[in-house]
Design a protein around this motif. Sequence first.
Motif, PDB file in Angstrom:
ATOM      1  N   LEU A  23       0.822  -1.209   0.000  1.00  0.00           N
ATOM      2  CA  LEU A  23       0.000   0.000   0.000  1.00  0.00           C
ATOM      3  C   LEU A  23       0.851   1.252   0.000  1.00  0.00           C
ATOM      4  CD1 LEU A  23      -2.460  -1.177   2.791  1.00  0.00           C
ATOM      5  CD2 LEU A  23      -2.914  -1.137   0.339  1.00  0.00           C
ATOM      6  N   ARG A  24       0.351   2.257  -0.714  1.00  0.00           N
ATOM      7  CA  ARG A  24       0.965   3.577  -0.648  1.00  0.00           C
ATOM      8  C   ARG A  24       0.805   4.108   0.776  1.00  0.00           C
ATOM      9  NH1 ARG A  24      -1.520   3.947  -5.811  1.00  0.00           N
ATOM     10  NH2 ARG A  24      -0.016   4.599  -7.378  1.00  0.00           N
ATOM     11  N   PRO A  25       1.693   5.001   1.208  1.00  0.00           N
ATOM     12  CA  PRO A  25       1.474   5.631   2.517  1.00  0.00           C
ATOM     13  C   PRO A  25       0.159   6.414   2.508  1.00  0.00           C
ATOM     14  CG  PRO A  25       3.696   6.050   1.727  1.00  0.00           C
ATOM     15  CD  PRO A  25       2.951   5.412   0.590  1.00  0.00           C
ATOM     16  N   LEU A  26      -0.528   6.402   3.627  1.00  0.00           N
ATOM     17  CA  LEU A  26      -1.795   7.116   3.745  1.00  0.00           C
ATOM     18  C   LEU A  26      -1.498   8.594   3.969  1.00  0.00           C
ATOM     19  CD1 LEU A  26      -4.828   6.876   3.761  1.00  0.00           C
ATOM     20  CD2 LEU A  26      -4.719   6.392   6.195  1.00  0.00           C
ATOM     21  N   THR A  27      -1.860   9.412   3.000  1.00  0.00           N
ATOM     22  CA  THR A  27      -1.562  10.845   3.060  1.00  0.00           C
ATOM     23  C   THR A  27      -2.856  11.657   3.067  1.00  0.00           C
ATOM     24  OG1 THR A  27      -1.517  11.059   0.655  1.00  0.00           O
ATOM     25  CG2 THR A  27       0.580  10.502   1.731  1.00  0.00           C
ATOM     26  N   GLN A  30      -4.469  11.616  -0.331  1.00  0.00           N
ATOM     27  CA  GLN A  30      -5.246  10.409  -0.609  1.00  0.00           C
ATOM     28  C   GLN A  30      -6.603  10.446   0.082  1.00  0.00           C
ATOM     29  OE1 GLN A  30      -2.246   7.144  -0.084  1.00  0.00           O
ATOM     30  NE2 GLN A  30      -3.920   6.059  -1.061  1.00  0.00           N
ATOM     31  N   MET A  31      -6.615  10.892   1.330  1.00  0.00           N
ATOM     32  CA  MET A  31      -7.872  10.950   2.072  1.00  0.00           C
ATOM     33  C   MET A  31      -8.833  11.950   1.424  1.00  0.00           C
ATOM     34  SD  MET A  31      -7.866   8.739   4.512  1.00  0.00           S
ATOM     35  CE  MET A  31      -8.972   9.220   5.825  1.00  0.00           C
ATOM     36  N   VAL A  32      -8.323  13.106   1.032  1.00  0.00           N
ATOM     37  CA  VAL A  32      -9.171  14.129   0.407  1.00  0.00           C
ATOM     38  C   VAL A  32      -9.706  13.618  -0.932  1.00  0.00           C
ATOM     39  CG1 VAL A  32      -9.156  16.440  -0.613  1.00  0.00           C
ATOM     40  CG2 VAL A  32      -8.097  16.051   1.621  1.00  0.00           C
ATOM     41  N   ALA A  33      -8.824  13.011  -1.718  1.00  0.00           N
ATOM     42  CA  ALA A  33      -9.259  12.474  -3.011  1.00  0.00           C
ATOM     43  C   ALA A  33     -10.309  11.380  -2.833  1.00  0.00           C
ATOM     44  CB  ALA A  33      -8.058  11.938  -3.786  1.00  0.00           C
ATOM     45  N   THR A  34     -10.139  10.566  -1.808  1.00  0.00           N
ATOM     46  CA  THR A  34     -11.098   9.482  -1.561  1.00  0.00           C
ATOM     47  C   THR A  34     -12.445  10.041  -1.140  1.00  0.00           C
ATOM     48  OG1 THR A  34      -9.303   7.985  -0.966  1.00  0.00           O
ATOM     49  CG2 THR A  34     -11.520   7.368  -0.261  1.00  0.00           C
ATOM     50  N   ARG A  35     -12.448  11.077  -0.332  1.00  0.00           N
ATOM     51  CA  ARG A  35     -13.713  11.679   0.095  1.00  0.00           C
ATOM     52  C   ARG A  35     -14.524  12.210  -1.078  1.00  0.00           C
ATOM     53  NH1 ARG A  35     -11.482  14.794   5.435  1.00  0.00           N
ATOM     54  NH2 ARG A  35     -11.547  12.993   6.801  1.00  0.00           N
TER      55      ARG A  35
END
Length: 145
Positions: A23-27, A30-35
């Motif tokens: 897995l890529r590091p959780l950044t 990534q969280m904003v893009a996922t939301r």
Amino acid sequence: MLTLDLTSTPRWHELAPGVRVQLRPLTTAQMVATRSDPAVEAVPEEASDEERAVAFAKALARRAVLAWEGIGDADGNPIDPSPEAIDALLDVWPIFEAFQLTYVSKGLLLEQEKNASALSPNGPSAGATDIATPAKRRARTARRG
């Protein structure tokens, strides 16, 4: 103390015996893009929290999974990660739970703690340790005069 890991190196996470995902590091990105992922935004307003959690986890996994080991098709042949395969993997309850615990919750932990100390666990004597030695015998009550 908040420890910063300034490397952006992907890491392997074991989700079940013999099943590992890189897995890529959780950044934050990534969280904003996922939301704002179309699949997350498509979840109806009346959906339960559980339905939202599944949609979010799958969208995050589709962004994060780079490689895996120990995952195959119905004939037992190894397969590469794809959006459909990642979604199918997270439909397996123990895998979903492990992904939530090893990857997602670590990212949400700081948000919950607000970069401060974690709350004490619940239950009797869970948050503190005894420092006093126990009394050897019961104390006498005072006599009324």
